[in-house]
Design a protein around this motif. Structure first.
Motif, PDB file in Angstrom:
ATOM      1  N   MET A   1      34.359  44.205  49.847  1.00 19.35           N
ATOM      2  CA  MET A   1      33.509  45.285  49.400  1.00 19.35           C
ATOM      3  C   MET A   1      34.371  46.483  49.041  1.00 19.35           C
ATOM      4  O   MET A   1      35.395  46.709  49.660  1.00 19.35           O
ATOM      5  CB  MET A   1      32.533  45.668  50.504  1.00 19.35           C
ATOM      6  N   TYR A   2      33.937  47.210  48.056  1.00 20.19           N
ATOM      7  CA  TYR A   2      34.653  48.420  47.698  1.00 20.19           C
ATOM      8  C   TYR A   2      33.689  49.453  47.145  1.00 20.19           C
ATOM      9  O   TYR A   2      32.542  49.155  46.846  1.00 20.19           O
ATOM     10  CB  TYR A   2      35.802  48.133  46.726  1.00 20.19           C
TER      11      TYR A   2
ATOM     12  N   ILE B   1      32.461  52.295  44.485  1.00 14.90           N
ATOM     13  CA  ILE B   1      32.507  52.791  43.105  1.00 14.90           C
ATOM     14  C   ILE B   1      31.368  53.789  42.948  1.00 14.90           C
ATOM     15  O   ILE B   1      30.202  53.448  43.180  1.00 14.90           O
ATOM     16  CB  ILE B   1      32.317  51.653  42.072  1.00 14.90           C
TER      17      ILE B   1
ATOM     18  N   LYS C   1      28.820  54.015  45.624  1.00 12.37           N
ATOM     19  CA  LYS C   1      28.049  52.797  45.887  1.00 12.37           C
ATOM     20  C   LYS C   1      29.016  51.709  46.341  1.00 12.37           C
ATOM     21  O   LYS C   1      30.086  51.543  45.777  1.00 12.37           O
ATOM     22  CB  LYS C   1      27.318  52.322  44.629  1.00 12.37           C
ATOM     23  N   VAL C   2      28.609  50.980  47.375  1.00 15.28           N
ATOM     24  CA  VAL C   2      29.430  49.881  47.870  1.00 15.28           C
ATOM     25  C   VAL C   2      29.026  48.621  47.113  1.00 15.28           C
ATOM     26  O   VAL C   2      27.849  48.324  46.952  1.00 15.28           O
ATOM     27  CB  VAL C   2      29.224  49.686  49.387  1.00 15.28           C
ATOM     28  N   ARG C   3      30.024  47.898  46.642  1.00 12.86           N
ATOM     29  CA  ARG C   3      29.762  46.664  45.894  1.00 12.86           C
ATOM     30  C   ARG C   3      30.633  45.552  46.444  1.00 12.86           C
ATOM     31  O   ARG C   3      31.818  45.731  46.678  1.00 12.86           O
ATOM     32  CB  ARG C   3      30.065  46.870  44.415  1.00 12.86           C
ATOM     33  N   LYS C   4      30.034  44.384  46.637  1.00 10.66           N
ATOM     34  CA  LYS C   4      30.768  43.214  47.108  1.00 10.66           C
ATOM     35  C   LYS C   4      31.416  42.533  45.903  1.00 10.66           C
ATOM     36  O   LYS C   4      30.833  42.450  44.834  1.00 10.66           O
ATOM     37  CB  LYS C   4      29.800  42.255  47.799  1.00 10.66           C
ATOM     38  N   LEU C   5      32.656  42.052  46.103  1.00  9.28           N
ATOM     39  CA  LEU C   5      33.327  41.307  45.036  1.00  9.28           C
ATOM     40  C   LEU C   5      32.574  40.006  44.767  1.00  9.28           C
ATOM     41  O   LEU C   5      32.078  39.365  45.691  1.00  9.28           O
ATOM     42  CB  LEU C   5      34.763  40.972  45.442  1.00  9.28           C
ATOM     43  N   SER C   6      32.532  39.613  43.521  1.00  7.77           N
ATOM     44  CA  SER C   6      31.900  38.338  43.160  1.00  7.77           C
ATOM     45  C   SER C   6      32.871  37.200  43.491  1.00  7.77           C
ATOM     46  O   SER C   6      34.086  37.428  43.630  1.00  7.77           O
ATOM     47  CB  SER C   6      31.580  38.316  41.672  1.00  7.77           C
TER      48      SER C   6
ATOM     49  N   GLU D   1      35.711  37.227  41.037  1.00 14.29           N
ATOM     50  CA  GLU D   1      36.703  38.282  41.292  1.00 14.29           C
ATOM     51  C   GLU D   1      37.616  37.883  42.458  1.00 14.29           C
ATOM     52  O   GLU D   1      38.820  38.111  42.406  1.00 14.29           O
ATOM     53  CB  GLU D   1      36.004  39.613  41.589  1.00 14.29           C
TER      54      GLU D   1
END
Length: 64
Positions: free
Chosen positions: A1-2, A4, A7-12, A15
């Motif tokens: 997760m990171y 941006i 907003k926190v977004r999980k790597l696909s 990715e």
């Protein structure tokens, strides 16, 4: 997760595969759970190579 734009977004899974240096053509398991397990349990060869170099270097220092 990171993060941006706060907003926190999980790597696909794709990715994750690219970070582990799998080719673009690598066929990812349709189950996201299985794909994340695969990439989570993968050892990056480049990282392993650098760790090995450091271990060998440390052992050589101890010998001499």
């Amino acid at each position: 997760m990171y993060l941006i734009d706060v907003k926190v977004r999980k790597l696909s899974p794709r990715e994750c595969a690219r970070l582990q240096r799998f080719s673009k053509e690598f066929i990812i398991n349709p189950s996201q759970t299985q794909a994340y397990k695969l990439f989570g349990n993968t050892i990056s060869i480049n990282v392993l190579k650098e760790i090995s170099k450091e271990i060998i270097k440390d052992k050589l220092i101890l010998i001499f």
